[in-house]
Design a protein around this motif. Structure first.
Motif, PDB file in Angstrom:
ATOM      1  N   PRO A  74       0.815  -1.226   0.000  1.00  0.00           N
ATOM      2  CA  PRO A  74       0.000   0.000   0.000  1.00  0.00           C
ATOM      3  C   PRO A  74       0.845   1.270   0.000  1.00  0.00           C
ATOM      4  O   PRO A  74       1.936   1.316   0.574  1.00  0.00           O
ATOM      5  N   VAL A  75       0.291   2.288  -0.646  1.00  0.00           N
ATOM      6  CA  VAL A  75       0.870   3.632  -0.621  1.00  0.00           C
ATOM      7  C   VAL A  75      -0.260   4.556  -0.179  1.00  0.00           C
ATOM      8  O   VAL A  75      -1.353   4.509  -0.750  1.00  0.00           O
ATOM      9  N   GLY A  76      -0.009   5.375   0.823  1.00  0.00           N
ATOM     10  CA  GLY A  76      -1.131   6.088   1.417  1.00  0.00           C
ATOM     11  C   GLY A  76      -0.975   7.582   1.502  1.00  0.00           C
ATOM     12  O   GLY A  76       0.067   8.153   1.166  1.00  0.00           O
ATOM     13  N   VAL A  77      -2.046   8.193   1.963  1.00  0.00           N
ATOM     14  CA  VAL A  77      -2.055   9.613   2.299  1.00  0.00           C
ATOM     15  C   VAL A  77      -2.393   9.734   3.780  1.00  0.00           C
ATOM     16  O   VAL A  77      -2.976   8.830   4.382  1.00  0.00           O
ATOM     17  N   GLN A  78      -2.011  10.845   4.356  1.00  0.00           N
ATOM     18  CA  GLN A  78      -2.302  11.128   5.754  1.00  0.00           C
ATOM     19  C   GLN A  78      -3.173  12.380   5.843  1.00  0.00           C
ATOM     20  O   GLN A  78      -2.885  13.387   5.201  1.00  0.00           O
ATOM     21  N   LEU A  79      -4.233  12.275   6.621  1.00  0.00           N
ATOM     22  CA  LEU A  79      -5.062  13.437   6.929  1.00  0.00           C
ATOM     23  C   LEU A  79      -4.753  13.875   8.353  1.00  0.00           C
ATOM     24  O   LEU A  79      -4.726  13.042   9.271  1.00  0.00           O
ATOM     25  N   VAL A  80      -4.534  15.168   8.542  1.00  0.00           N
ATOM     26  CA  VAL A  80      -4.217  15.715   9.858  1.00  0.00           C
ATOM     27  C   VAL A  80      -5.235  16.798  10.192  1.00  0.00           C
ATOM     28  O   VAL A  80      -5.506  17.676   9.363  1.00  0.00           O
ATOM     29  N   ALA A  81      -5.785  16.743  11.384  1.00  0.00           N
ATOM     30  CA  ALA A  81      -6.781  17.724  11.825  1.00  0.00           C
ATOM     31  C   ALA A  81      -6.227  18.556  12.976  1.00  0.00           C
ATOM     32  O   ALA A  81      -5.146  18.287  13.506  1.00  0.00           O
ATOM     33  N   ALA A  82      -6.979  19.553  13.354  1.00  0.00           N
ATOM     34  CA  ALA A  82      -6.619  20.368  14.504  1.00  0.00           C
ATOM     35  C   ALA A  82      -6.821  19.560  15.789  1.00  0.00           C
ATOM     36  O   ALA A  82      -7.549  18.559  15.799  1.00  0.00           O
ATOM     37  N   PRO A  83      -6.206  19.972  16.882  1.00  0.00           N
ATOM     38  CA  PRO A  83      -6.423  19.263  18.149  1.00  0.00           C
ATOM     39  C   PRO A  83      -7.906  19.150  18.489  1.00  0.00           C
ATOM     40  O   PRO A  83      -8.670  20.083  18.276  1.00  0.00           O
ATOM     41  N   TRP A  84      -8.294  17.973  18.971  1.00  0.00           N
ATOM     42  CA  TRP A  84      -9.656  17.660  19.405  1.00  0.00           C
ATOM     43  C   TRP A  84     -10.651  17.577  18.241  1.00  0.00           C
ATOM     44  O   TRP A  84     -11.856  17.572  18.479  1.00  0.00           O
ATOM     45  N   ARG A  85     -10.179  17.502  16.990  1.00  0.00           N
ATOM     46  CA  ARG A  85     -11.100  17.422  15.867  1.00  0.00           C
ATOM     47  C   ARG A  85     -11.059  16.053  15.193  1.00  0.00           C
ATOM     48  O   ARG A  85     -11.084  15.932  13.977  1.00  0.00           O
ATOM     49  N   GLU A  86     -11.048  15.030  16.020  1.00  0.00           N
ATOM     50  CA  GLU A  86     -11.148  13.674  15.474  1.00  0.00           C
ATOM     51  C   GLU A  86     -12.444  13.475  14.713  1.00  0.00           C
ATOM     52  O   GLU A  86     -12.501  12.689  13.762  1.00  0.00           O
ATOM     53  N   ASP A  87     -13.511  14.179  15.133  1.00  0.00           N
ATOM     54  CA  ASP A  87     -14.792  14.042  14.453  1.00  0.00           C
ATOM     55  C   ASP A  87     -14.685  14.472  12.993  1.00  0.00           C
ATOM     56  O   ASP A  87     -15.137  13.765  12.083  1.00  0.00           O
ATOM     57  N   LEU A  88     -14.049  15.609  12.756  1.00  0.00           N
ATOM     58  CA  LEU A  88     -13.866  16.089  11.382  1.00  0.00           C
ATOM     59  C   LEU A  88     -12.971  15.149  10.594  1.00  0.00           C
ATOM     60  O   LEU A  88     -13.232  14.847   9.420  1.00  0.00           O
ATOM     61  N   LEU A  89     -11.947  14.653  11.228  1.00  0.00           N
ATOM     62  CA  LEU A  89     -11.007  13.752  10.575  1.00  0.00           C
ATOM     63  C   LEU A  89     -11.721  12.501  10.061  1.00  0.00           C
ATOM     64  O   LEU A  89     -11.562  12.092   8.904  1.00  0.00           O
ATOM     65  N   LEU A  90     -12.549  11.901  10.902  1.00  0.00           N
ATOM     66  CA  LEU A  90     -13.249  10.677  10.520  1.00  0.00           C
ATOM     67  C   LEU A  90     -14.327  10.950   9.470  1.00  0.00           C
ATOM     68  O   LEU A  90     -14.550  10.138   8.572  1.00  0.00           O
ATOM     69  N   GLN A  91     -14.980  12.089   9.567  1.00  0.00           N
ATOM     70  CA  GLN A  91     -16.014  12.427   8.580  1.00  0.00           C
ATOM     71  C   GLN A  91     -15.414  12.598   7.185  1.00  0.00           C
ATOM     72  O   GLN A  91     -15.924  12.058   6.207  1.00  0.00           O
ATOM     73  N   VAL A  92     -14.334  13.359   7.107  1.00  0.00           N
ATOM     74  CA  VAL A  92     -13.741  13.650   5.805  1.00  0.00           C
ATOM     75  C   VAL A  92     -13.014  12.430   5.240  1.00  0.00           C
ATOM     76  O   VAL A  92     -12.928  12.261   4.020  1.00  0.00           O
ATOM     77  N   ALA A  93     -12.501  11.559   6.091  1.00  0.00           N
ATOM     78  CA  ALA A  93     -11.765  10.388   5.613  1.00  0.00           C
ATOM     79  C   ALA A  93     -12.620   9.503   4.714  1.00  0.00           C
ATOM     80  O   ALA A  93     -12.095   8.798   3.842  1.00  0.00           O
ATOM     81  N   ARG A  94     -13.919   9.532   4.892  1.00  0.00           N
ATOM     82  CA  ARG A  94     -14.788   8.711   4.051  1.00  0.00           C
ATOM     83  C   ARG A  94     -14.786   9.168   2.599  1.00  0.00           C
ATOM     84  O   ARG A  94     -15.013   8.375   1.692  1.00  0.00           O
ATOM     85  N   THR A  95     -14.552  10.460   2.377  1.00  0.00           N
ATOM     86  CA  THR A  95     -14.704  11.021   1.041  1.00  0.00           C
ATOM     87  C   THR A  95     -13.759  10.394   0.019  1.00  0.00           C
ATOM     88  O   THR A  95     -14.216   9.908  -1.020  1.00  0.00           O
ATOM     89  N   PRO A  96     -12.433  10.359   0.241  1.00  0.00           N
ATOM     90  CA  PRO A  96     -11.573   9.715  -0.761  1.00  0.00           C
ATOM     91  C   PRO A  96     -11.672   8.198  -0.758  1.00  0.00           C
ATOM     92  O   PRO A  96     -11.295   7.553  -1.745  1.00  0.00           O
ATOM     93  N   GLU A  97     -12.163   7.615   0.340  1.00  0.00           N
ATOM     94  CA  GLU A  97     -12.279   6.157   0.380  1.00  0.00           C
ATOM     95  C   GLU A  97     -13.340   5.638  -0.592  1.00  0.00           C
ATOM     96  O   GLU A  97     -13.222   4.523  -1.094  1.00  0.00           O
ATOM     97  N   GLU A  98     -14.362   6.425  -0.851  1.00  0.00           N
ATOM     98  CA  GLU A  98     -15.439   5.955  -1.722  1.00  0.00           C
ATOM     99  C   GLU A  98     -14.983   5.784  -3.173  1.00  0.00           C
ATOM    100  O   GLU A  98     -15.208   4.723  -3.769  1.00  0.00           O
ATOM    101  N   PRO A  99     -14.306   6.765  -3.803  1.00  0.00           N
ATOM    102  CA  PRO A  99     -13.818   6.538  -5.168  1.00  0.00           C
ATOM    103  C   PRO A  99     -12.523   5.730  -5.225  1.00  0.00           C
ATOM    104  O   PRO A  99     -12.145   5.223  -6.281  1.00  0.00           O
ATOM    105  N   LEU A 100     -11.830   5.625  -4.084  1.00  0.00           N
ATOM    106  CA  LEU A 100     -10.545   4.914  -4.040  1.00  0.00           C
ATOM    107  C   LEU A 100     -10.584   3.852  -2.937  1.00  0.00           C
ATOM    108  O   LEU A 100      -9.838   3.911  -1.964  1.00  0.00           O
ATOM    109  N   PRO A 101     -11.454   2.856  -3.064  1.00  0.00           N
ATOM    110  CA  PRO A 101     -11.614   1.862  -1.987  1.00  0.00           C
ATOM    111  C   PRO A 101     -10.358   1.011  -1.799  1.00  0.00           C
ATOM    112  O   PRO A 101      -9.641   0.733  -2.751  1.00  0.00           O
TER     113      PRO A 101
END
Length: 202
Positions: free
Chosen positions: A165-192
């Protein structure tokens, strides 16, 4: 500055295109200089084994011995200064992050997946080589470890030469795990990727 493999760059661009297609605004920005932060953190990191007794010092691997020796050469005043400097620089980095964007997208590693044990290949001749060789693998992810920001890797691509695997990393602001998990779904759908399995023997 660590050179980024073209394949790792391509995967980031593919993830950004997926985010743009979903309505997110993508801003190209350069990471601020981190050399001073890395230097301060390295001083702190080297002392990590200070409380670990050695029953057989001759069995310590060369790179670990080099880190312990470096830690022994640092006095308490220099250590306290390194802790405070790392904290101050981390705060400044996070403040700049908050002022500029919601999420940062980087490669997970700057290089393609190496063979198992490659990081220690030259350590016997040069103990510092193991640490230097780790920079392309941990340069992006270690920054979040220092600042304490939540980060999430997505293995969106498979290297055709190795099947790894070759990956990307998403980084959010402190305490914004909610945003991180929400946005992570977006590239996963076209790139499963969840159905992939790594090859055996590497």
């Amino acid at each position: 500055m660590v050179a980024v493999d073209p394949v790792c760059r391509t995967v980031v661009h593919r993830a950004l295109h997926a985010l743009e297609a979903a309505g997110h605004r993508v801003v190209d920005t350069a990471l601020p200089p981190t050399e001073e932060l890395v230097g301060a953190f390295t001083t702190v990191w080297n002392t990590g084994a200070a409380g670990v007794p050695l029953t057989d010092p001759d069995r310590v691997e060369p790179h670990d011995r080099a880190l312990r020796d470096a830690a022994h050469a640092v006095d308490s005043w220099a250590y306290a200064q390194a802790v405070q400097r790392a904290q101050r620089l981390s705060r400044a980095l996070v403040e700049g992050f908050l002022a500029g964007f919601d999420l940062l997208v980087t490669p997970t590693m700057a290089c393609l997946p190496p063979r198992i044990g490659a990081w220690r290949a030259a350590a016997a001749e040069d103990p510092a080589a193991a640490l230097r060789d780790s920079y392309p693998r941990g340069g992006f992810t270690s920054l979040s470890n220092v600042t304490g920001q939540p980060a999430l890797p997505l293995p969106l691509h498979r290297d055709p030469a190795t099947g790894l695997p070759v990956g990307v990393q998403l980084v959010a602001a402190p305490w914004r795990e909610d945003l991180l998990l929400q946005v992570a779904r977006t590239p996963e759908e076209p790139l499963p990727w969840s159905g992939r399995r790594p090859p055996v023997g590497r």
